[in-house]
Design an enzyme around this catalytic site. Sequence first.
Site, mmCIF file in Angstrom:
data_model
loop_
_atom_site.group_PDB
_atom_site.id
_atom_site.type_symbol
_atom_site.label_atom_id
_atom_site.label_comp_id
_atom_site.label_asym_id
_atom_site.label_seq_id
_atom_site.Cartn_x
_atom_site.Cartn_y
_atom_site.Cartn_z
ATOM 1 N N LYS A 92 -29.895 10.390 12.560
ATOM 2 C CA LYS A 92 -28.605 11.014 12.850
ATOM 3 C C LYS A 92 -27.570 9.922 13.087
ATOM 4 O O LYS A 92 -27.894 8.782 13.454
ATOM 5 C CB LYS A 92 -28.686 11.946 14.064
ATOM 6 C CG LYS A 92 -29.090 11.289 15.391
ATOM 7 C CD LYS A 92 -27.935 10.675 16.145
ATOM 8 C CE LYS A 92 -28.356 10.017 17.446
ATOM 9 N NZ LYS A 92 -27.264 9.236 18.076
ATOM 10 N N PRO A 121 -34.508 2.232 10.990
ATOM 11 C CA PRO A 121 -34.576 1.048 11.854
ATOM 12 C C PRO A 121 -34.628 1.431 13.335
ATOM 13 O O PRO A 121 -33.973 2.392 13.764
ATOM 14 C CB PRO A 121 -33.278 0.292 11.540
ATOM 15 C CG PRO A 121 -32.855 0.788 10.204
ATOM 16 C CD PRO A 121 -33.307 2.227 10.139
ATOM 17 N N GLY A 141 -29.476 2.908 17.143
ATOM 18 C CA GLY A 141 -28.580 4.001 17.468
ATOM 19 C C GLY A 141 -28.604 5.131 16.461
ATOM 20 O O GLY A 141 -27.689 5.959 16.426
ATOM 21 N N GLY A 180 -36.477 7.416 16.903
ATOM 22 C CA GLY A 180 -37.541 7.854 17.806
ATOM 23 C C GLY A 180 -37.403 9.314 18.184
ATOM 24 O O GLY A 180 -38.394 10.053 18.243
ATOM 25 N N ASP A 215 -31.551 13.057 22.894
ATOM 26 C CA ASP A 215 -31.231 13.329 21.494
ATOM 27 C C ASP A 215 -32.238 14.256 20.814
ATOM 28 O O ASP A 215 -31.988 14.746 19.708
ATOM 29 C CB ASP A 215 -31.176 12.017 20.692
ATOM 30 C CG ASP A 215 -29.896 11.234 20.933
ATOM 31 O OD1 ASP A 215 -28.955 11.800 21.530
ATOM 32 O OD2 ASP A 215 -29.838 10.050 20.541
#
Length: 292
Positions: free
Chosen positions: A9, A96, A100, A104, A136
């Site tokens: 995202k 990656p 940000g 995860g 998140d």
Amino acid sequence: MIRATANAKVNLGLRVGRVRPDGFHPLSSLFQSIDWADRLELRLASEEENDDGIASWSGGHVVDGFDNLAWRAVAAVRAATETERRLRLRLDKQIPVAAGLGGGSADAAAALHLAVRLLRAPGELVDELAPTLGSDVPFCAIGGTALVTGRGDVVEPLDPIGGYALGLVVPPVELSTPRVFAKWDELGGPAGVPLPHLTLPPVLRPHAPVVNDLYPAAVAVAPPLDDWRSELQAAWGRPVLMSGSGPTLLAFFLDHNEADAAMGEVPAGARAAHATVPVRRGWTVFDADEKM
């Protein structure tokens, strides 16, 4: 055995308010799922294995055990269903880490959906468990386009937004989210500079101003971030925005081909550079015989 993709995202703008008595900052951000994705595979362990396991499918390194948010999601579903079945999880890391991009959290959300389906648990468990895994994860468990407020845990799904592409670059800069917020407080809560209205894709203009209030703090923590942003703006000929608390930088393009061509102009040394487009979901589950 079942499989899933877990979509990254981006934050298309981020407004930040002064810290609350509970230690969290009130946020308002437009979240968007993109087609940069990890892959997961979950199955029951065989009698010969007779134990749990998490391993790398391919791609980047995979953290083991309860240090891995995806495995914690699987374990949470198993605990809620009170089953003792041993499970095996494979994870292909393409998003990656520490960028940000919510990799995860996306993995955890997809793992929740996988475990609920594999263990035939109630679907409501996803909504119940997602907030316990990270701020998140509730968004990633839904995905698409959403206005995210509160401390990042209040998700208001919006009509899907498409018709543009993004160029994403992860500079060789490390940023700790708590440190960036602490620096923002230390600097007195500065506001970011909005992107010029006419540089936004038309579908995003109703959501203007597009601005990231954390950018001044992120640059104060890691000054090379501003050099990367300036270089990309010069190379691409358009404004560049930081996603969330960084360090990923992004710019808007007409379509995937234009964004992909721009990746050839990224300065050497970036951790990653990727052309991507918005997608309507945060995850997709596939049966074993379906093509991902």
